[in-house]
Design a protein around this motif. Structure first.
Motif, mmCIF file in Angstrom:
data_model
loop_
_atom_site.group_PDB
_atom_site.id
_atom_site.type_symbol
_atom_site.label_atom_id
_atom_site.label_comp_id
_atom_site.label_asym_id
_atom_site.label_seq_id
_atom_site.Cartn_x
_atom_site.Cartn_y
_atom_site.Cartn_z
ATOM 1 N N LEU A 1 58.728 44.337 0.484
ATOM 2 C CA LEU A 1 58.283 44.301 1.849
ATOM 3 C C LEU A 1 59.717 43.917 2.686
ATOM 4 N N LEU A 2 60.640 43.408 2.338
ATOM 5 C CA LEU A 2 61.996 43.255 3.185
ATOM 6 C C LEU A 2 62.826 44.756 3.450
ATOM 7 N N VAL B 1 55.422 38.213 -7.150
ATOM 8 C CA VAL B 1 55.628 37.600 -5.703
ATOM 9 C C VAL B 1 56.941 38.009 -5.212
ATOM 10 N N ARG B 2 57.926 37.721 -6.089
ATOM 11 C CA ARG B 2 59.192 38.103 -5.866
ATOM 12 C C ARG B 2 59.364 39.725 -5.623
ATOM 13 N N ALA B 3 59.045 40.204 -6.405
ATOM 14 C CA ALA B 3 58.929 41.804 -6.308
ATOM 15 C C ALA B 3 58.073 42.170 -4.921
ATOM 16 N N TRP B 4 56.936 41.678 -4.727
ATOM 17 C CA TRP B 4 56.457 41.945 -3.162
ATOM 18 C C TRP B 4 57.560 41.826 -2.341
ATOM 19 N N TYR B 5 58.221 40.444 -2.257
ATOM 20 C CA TYR B 5 59.082 40.320 -1.226
ATOM 21 C C TYR B 5 60.179 41.227 -0.947
#
Length: 64
Positions: A60-61, A53-57
């Motif tokens: 995306l950012l 989840v941290r990697a996807w944030y």
């Protein structure tokens, strides 16, 4: 007949695979890569949810 209904009929998939061998092998390899990638992502999400989840944030950012 609707394209959505045709997409679920194996007759059209087999007729597509019999038409052109170069395009068929490319499409089939992409389908296999998509299925195995989805399975690997699901396995990662189940086992290590927080890092994924941290990697996807981060993705995306920084890239959108």
């Amino acid at each position: 007949m609707s394209h959505r209904i045709k997409s679920h009929n194996p007759y059209y998939a087999i007729s597509f695979l019999l038409e052109d061998s170069i395009v068929d092998s490319f499409v089939l390899s992409q389908v296999i890569l998509c299925a195995t990638g989805g399975e690997a992502l699901f396995a990662d999400m189940v086992n290590w949810k927080a890092p994924i989840v941290r990697a996807w944030y981060f993705f995306l950012l920084h890239f959108y």
